[in-house]
Scaffold this motif. Structure first.
Motif, short mmCIF file in Angstrom:
data_model
loop_
_atom_site.label_atom_id
_atom_site.label_comp_id
_atom_site.label_asym_id
_atom_site.label_seq_id
_atom_site.Cartn_x
_atom_site.Cartn_y
_atom_site.Cartn_z
N LEU A 61 46.78 -36.91 -45.39
CA LEU A 61 46.84 -36.53 -46.80
C LEU A 61 45.63 -37.07 -47.56
O LEU A 61 44.97 -36.35 -48.31
N TYR A 62 45.37 -38.33 -47.36
CA TYR A 62 44.26 -38.99 -48.05
C TYR A 62 42.92 -38.39 -47.62
O TYR A 62 42.06 -38.07 -48.46
N ALA A 107 42.44 -34.90 -48.91
CA ALA A 107 42.15 -34.96 -50.34
C ALA A 107 40.68 -35.30 -50.57
O ALA A 107 39.99 -34.66 -51.37
N PHE A 146 47.08 -35.95 -55.12
CA PHE A 146 47.56 -35.13 -53.99
C PHE A 146 48.17 -33.82 -54.50
O PHE A 146 47.97 -32.76 -53.92
N ILE A 199 47.94 -30.97 -51.57
CA ILE A 199 47.79 -31.62 -50.26
C ILE A 199 49.04 -31.47 -49.39
O ILE A 199 48.94 -31.33 -48.17
N LYS A 200 50.20 -31.47 -50.03
CA LYS A 200 51.43 -31.36 -49.23
C LYS A 200 51.42 -30.06 -48.44
O LYS A 200 51.71 -30.04 -47.24
#
Lengths: 345, 345
Positions: free
Chosen positions: A258-259, A262, A296, A301-302
């Motif tokens: 996720l990070y 992003a 996010f 991002i999810k």
């Protein structure tokens, strides 16, 4: 030893896993739990073996040994022949937890004291070493014409898990982790154990090498997808269902998919802000988590992570489909994979 | 791979072992050093493998791999077939040193920083784990119809070494260690590795099981005798020859054979004084060492320990004599055992 299909006891669900999810693998979990109970370590000196019994008694879903037995069942009925190998995989997993908990300075594991907190650092190191040796001992009990090949596969997996743990430790200090490196790390640290469990079970069940390798590929891709789902749940899951508070990875500055995604797609200012949040010493934990989650969400991002997960899930199903197994039995693993992908816990 | 008997290079003696002592095993040490140099770990991530290369580069006498090759040579000329197993034994030994150094909080190993001091605790744990896995990997490269049996023997040894280390840790806290328990501890912690090395080499060399077992017994008894000699030298050796200052065991309150024998035969008052010296927090190290040594001398402990050592040495030679090997080749090991017993370094 009784045949597994005779096992009818339904143990109460201690692991907060909804029954409908587990019913397919459940017979294997029950059989394994029973084997585990009969194989408690009673050797001497007791100080060496007590921490192993302790960490094994903390529970867990026993997914790895259950999936090894399921791998066997795809090719052969006499699943009990794979119980020592299933035990080997669970011992290996718990050895790695015992040592990882020291390296992460973790005080708790499954809500109980970690081994090094309860028994001391030296016990955590030495009993972990003994558990690794005991894993080999259990695997060596397997009666299979493929035993040397099994040992080599198990060993390669063991080394890769160490490599994955080292990469994870390196990432903590690095500011330049690529998505590719992250995916390789979770493959090594998490997925190859699932993959090797399936392959070893298949081989003991008499699978041809190429079919066992197809199961390895199924497990490898499934394991990566599983970890990506875990990354999603850690940030966006329902704490009541997920069993731990959300945002833990963010609080620990973990460079998850996720990070990294992003950072890849964010405009410069937003990426800088995200980096600053991850290195901030002064900000309160709750504020930090909600600021990161906001970024996010702005970047969707999810959904992007779920798409990546879906990609690996599809690869895993392709690999499963390609394996020649006893008719009908693949459906259980396919349903298991689908359930894992849709889990919210 | 060249045959070992072709190796003619005489490496400078870096390990302070007089040449005349080593010349018998020397060809095996040279062959092993050369194998070691060609098998430096270059895998990735480098942070995982660097500590392993480091600890292997610190030297040491390579007695265990050399004796494994000698075990092979008793039955067969093609000793190079045992090089991967010899490497396995050296890797295992260094894995145990790496983790023991953490448990003992030792800052130095062979005059250099220990792995955990140089690379940090987490590296010491994880690279040690990887070395243990690499030991199995190397052993699994062995081509032998006995490979599964070899693996089981190696594995039993590995578990026993962990048990020995646990007993050693337990003894630090216990006030009631018996001589029998101490002998069992040094058997597990030190002797079984020498024993297993000889047995494994013999098996790869094609020895019959009973002859390989005789070599195991030779190594087991020799290993115990070796450790008793080490206890003597630690208290009474010449620091210039022994390579470390004498009295180290006493300074660390180690319950060695010397100490336990003294407690057994000393009159009550003297035994109480010895116990008091071992628990004293206030006394200076030099004073404590000389007070303990005085008690040892009054009780003739050096001679009594030497007699016990001799006993194990005799058992070891009996076992060696009973093995059916290629004619004449046993003499090398017999001389090696005798030299080990008479060493003053």
């Amino acid at each position: 030893m009784t045949k597994i299909e005779c096992v009818v006891i339904f143990a109460p669900n201690q692991n907060h896993i909804p029954y409908q999810f587990m019913q397919n693998l459940h017979q294997f979990q029950v059989a394994f739990e029973s084997y585990l109970k009969n194989n408690e370590f009673k050797n001497s000196p007791k100080e060496l073996y007590e921490p192993s019994n302790y960490i094994l008694s903390l529970g867990g879903k026993r997914l790895r040994p259950a999936i090894l037995l399921a791998g066997h069942y795809l090719f052969d009925d006499e699943v009990q022949k794979s119980l020592p190998a299933a035990f080997a995989v669970e011992l290996f997993h718990n050895f790695s937890l015992m040592h990882d908990d020291i390296m992460d300075a973790a005080p708790l594991r499954r809500g109980q004291l970690t081994v090094h907190k309860k028994f001391g650092l030296n016990s955590g190191i030495l009993s972990g070493d003994a558990m690794l040796v005991l894993a080999y001992e259990s695997l060596l009990q397997t009666e299979s014409p493929q035993i040397v090949h099994l040992m080599k596969r198990f060993n390669q997996m063991a080394l890769q898990v160490c490599e994955g743990q080292q990469m994870d430790m390196n990432f903590e200090k690095s500011q330049n982790v690529s998505i590719e490196e992250y995916l390789r790390m979770i493959e090594l640290k998490t997925a190859v154990l699932v993959a090797a469990a399936l392959e070893i079970g298949a081989l003991i069940g008499g699978a041809r090498k190429e079919d066992a390798e197809a199961l390895y590929e199924f497990g490898r891709n499934l394991g990566i997808a599983f970890q990506l789902q875990d990354d999603i749940l850690d940030a966006f899951g329902d704490p009541k269902k997920f069993g731990k508070k959300t945002g833990g990875d963010i609080a620990q500055n973990k460079k998850t998919y996720l990070y990294l995604k992003a950072l890849e797609i964010a405009p410069t200012a937003m990426a800088d802000k995200l980096k600053a949040l991850y290195t901030s010493q002064s900000m309160g934990e709750a504020d930090k988590i909600s600021a990161v989650l906001e970024i996010f969400e702005q970047l969707n991002i999810k959904k992007l992570t779920a798409e990546k997960k879906e990609e690996f899930w599809k690869y895993s199903i392709q690999a499963l489909v390609s394996a020649n197994t006893l008719s009908g039995r693949k459906a259980m693993l396919e349903k298991f994979a689908a359930d894992l992908m849709n889990r919210d816990f």
